[in-house]
Design an enzyme around this catalytic site. Structure first.
Site, PDB file in Angstrom:
ATOM      1  N   CYS A 141      48.078 -54.215  57.376  1.00 35.66           N
ATOM      2  CA  CYS A 141      49.153 -54.197  58.378  1.00 35.66           C
ATOM      3  C   CYS A 141      48.967 -55.217  59.485  1.00 35.66           C
ATOM      4  O   CYS A 141      49.861 -55.394  60.317  1.00 35.66           O
ATOM      5  CB  CYS A 141      49.299 -52.802  58.977  1.00 35.66           C
ATOM      6  SG  CYS A 141      47.940 -52.330  60.084  1.00 35.66           S
ATOM      7  N   ASP A 143      24.504 -27.350  67.205  1.00 30.89           N
ATOM      8  CA  ASP A 143      24.448 -27.949  65.868  1.00 30.89           C
ATOM      9  C   ASP A 143      23.692 -29.273  65.973  1.00 30.89           C
ATOM     10  O   ASP A 143      24.179 -30.234  66.574  1.00 30.89           O
ATOM     11  CB  ASP A 143      25.858 -28.188  65.356  1.00 30.89           C
ATOM     12  CG  ASP A 143      25.908 -28.736  63.932  1.00 30.89           C
ATOM     13  OD1 ASP A 143      24.869 -29.237  63.452  1.00 30.89           O
ATOM     14  OD2 ASP A 143      26.981 -28.678  63.312  1.00 30.89           O
ATOM     15  N   CYS A 197      41.957 -48.208  59.098  1.00 26.90           N
ATOM     16  CA  CYS A 197      43.065 -48.494  60.013  1.00 26.90           C
ATOM     17  C   CYS A 197      43.838 -47.209  60.285  1.00 26.90           C
ATOM     18  O   CYS A 197      44.285 -46.532  59.350  1.00 26.90           O
ATOM     19  CB  CYS A 197      43.985 -49.552  59.418  1.00 26.90           C
ATOM     20  SG  CYS A 197      45.406 -49.952  60.461  1.00 26.90           S
ATOM     21  N   CYS A 243      42.709 -55.505  59.957  1.00 22.24           N
ATOM     22  CA  CYS A 243      43.245 -54.782  58.810  1.00 22.24           C
ATOM     23  C   CYS A 243      43.938 -55.778  57.883  1.00 22.24           C
ATOM     24  O   CYS A 243      44.886 -56.450  58.306  1.00 22.24           O
ATOM     25  CB  CYS A 243      44.227 -53.701  59.261  1.00 22.24           C
ATOM     26  SG  CYS A 243      44.985 -52.817  57.879  1.00 22.24           S
ATOM     27  N   CYS A 285      47.772 -47.750  59.059  1.00 22.97           N
ATOM     28  CA  CYS A 285      48.214 -47.711  57.655  1.00 22.97           C
ATOM     29  C   CYS A 285      47.216 -47.047  56.722  1.00 22.97           C
ATOM     30  O   CYS A 285      47.514 -46.836  55.552  1.00 22.97           O
ATOM     31  CB  CYS A 285      48.506 -49.131  57.172  1.00 22.97           C
ATOM     32  SG  CYS A 285      47.034 -50.179  57.020  1.00 22.97           S
TER      33      CYS A 285
END
EC number: 6.3.5.13
Length: 453
Positions: free
Chosen positions: A238, A362, A213, A235, A216
């Site tokens: 929160c 890369d 999250c 979540c 939070c």
């Protein structure tokens, strides 16, 4: 219009003419560079000439296809539309799309502009375009040497959209990163998403860019994943959760290699063979709604739409079926592996990996792809090609998958089509796409890889 802007357009058009006359390329970026040298504000000047609306499409996967759907949908309603159709999505390529569309009087005659924008370039492009809407497909890892980790992409996109606070966002709410960006931006936004689990185990894989999250910091809980971090999440700390989307697709079925789905009362018989294109179709339809555009001919258009965009092409060479696919990041490659696995017939596979600036120098992202599934692909042969063919071979070796390598892609394709299974998959990353497409089209005409049929 300012004299300086007129001069910029004329110089750009002359540059494009010379490039094509001298056969030095397609001329889709240098004219924009020249125009910008003459008039640094040329993009803002041209954008103001669009009569109705401008929409930009951004995101890691699907933006070229989505932008093309928007373009064709608006054209089907009789609208005149500007598009950077070649995928030239950096600043110079976008300027080129506008200046080269101007008439002899250096004026635009366009109702809409559908512009694909590179995520890193978005910070410079959006303040100049001031789009009415911005569509965000998803945020995931891509070209580590350019974008870095996904947080850098997130922050660039957030800076871009907050610089145009009146721009309405169209957000994939199944992607917690995109939804969080919209929630934090302050921009008005609408959402789209899919509530059914339609991606198979191979497509879903274990590639997760962010499952924490962003409010939070706690780990998110998922009812299920579509793929990557996309899915139905909440979540437990929160209360952040995936919202009910404003637009969704449902009753999704896969038969005879194609998808059928319902959307806003329409039953769409798609020409797509990959589930991700349901997202692309849904996002484009949501964006058309956000634009207030007509959608009378949308179903007719989408049911005949070519999702390939030269990124998924089929050829017949020496009697063999040859499929060309683009795969330029972990999630995109995972989708292609899933497509290969759905084909139960014996096959040959060629994988070309390059490391130019366009591809990303890369190529460590190859280790994020679940290549072990290729062991069950009924592959009679797997051949690696490109500047990083040995890296690709090493990646397969770690999965106990044997392969050969080649420095002559044309000869390998010819050999596979003459002496192989008659079913060849060619998977390339970005810089090899157009040259390989051209080569396969040429082989299809000659049939023997040399003599004209």
């Amino acid at each position: 219009m300012r004299l300086r802007s007129v001069l910029a357009i004329k110089c750009a058009k002359c540059t494009s003419y010379l490039i094509k006359k001298l056969n030095r390329g397609s001329g889709v970026t240098l004219p924009g560079y020249v125009a910008r040298l003459v008039d640094p504000h040329i993009l803002s000047v041209m954008a103001e000439m669009v009569k109705e609306k401008t929409i930009v499409t951004m995101g890691t996967n699907g933006k070229t296809t989505t932008n093309s759907i928007l373009y064709h949908a608006l054209k089907a309603e009789g609208k005149k539309v500007i598009i950077n159709r070649t995928g030239a999505n950096m600043l110079n390529g976008i300027i080129s799309a506008f200046v080269l569309a101007a008439d002899k009087n250096c004026r635009l005659n366009a109702d809409y502009a559908c512009i694909e924008v590179d995520e890193i370039a978005s910070v410079r492009v959006l303040p100049q375009l001031k789009p009415d809407c911005a569509l965000l497909t998803n945020i995931s890892r891509d070209q580590l040497d350019r974008f870095g980790e996904v947080d850098i992409t997130f922050n660039k996109l957030k800076a871009a959209v907050t610089s145009v606070p009146k721009t309405k966002l169209i957000i994939n709410c199944d992607d917690v990163l995109s939804y969080t960006l919209a929630s934090e931006s302050g921009n008005p936004f609408m959402t789209y998403g899919i509530s059914e689990q339609i991606f198979d185990d191979i497509s879903r894989s274990e590639i997760r860019e962010s499952i924490f999250c962003r409010s939070c910091g706690k780990k998110l809980e998922y009812d299920f994943f579509h793929y990557g971090q996309l899915g139905i999440y909440h979540c437990p700390s929160c209360g952040l959760k995936r919202p009910e989307p404003d637009f969704t697709a449902s009753e999704i079925t896969w038969n005879d290699g194609l998808y059928t789905f319902s959307m806003d009362g329409m039953l769409i018989q798609s020409t797509s063979r990959t589930p991700y294109n349901i997202y692309n179709t849904l996002s484009a339809y949501a964006a058309l709604n956000a634009l207030g555009a007509e959608r009378t001919h949308f179903q007719e258009m989408i049911e005949s739409f070519d999702y390939g965009n030269n990124r998924e092409s089929i050829f017949t060479i020496n009697g063999a079926r040859v499929q060309l696919h683009l795969a330029k990041n972990p999630i995109g490659f995972q989708q292609k592996i899933s497509l290969v696995l759905k084909d139960k017939k014996p096959k040959d596979i060629i994988i070309q990996i390059n490391d130019t600036y366009q591809d990303g120098e890369d190529i460590s992202w190859l280790w994020d792809v679940d290549f072990q599934y290729l062991a069950d692909a009924e592959a009679a042969s797997i051949i690696t090609a490109g500047t990083r063919r040995h890296d690709m071979g090493l990646r397969l070796k770690y999965e106990d998958i044997s392969c050969d390598s080649t420095t002559d892609l044309r000869t390998s394709v010819t050999r596979c089509t003459k002496d192989g299974t008659g079913n060849l998959y060619v998977i390339v990353n970005y810089s090899g796409l157009y040259s390989t497409n051209h080569m396969l089209a040429e082989l299809e005409k000659t049939q023997e890889g040399g003599d004209m049929a």
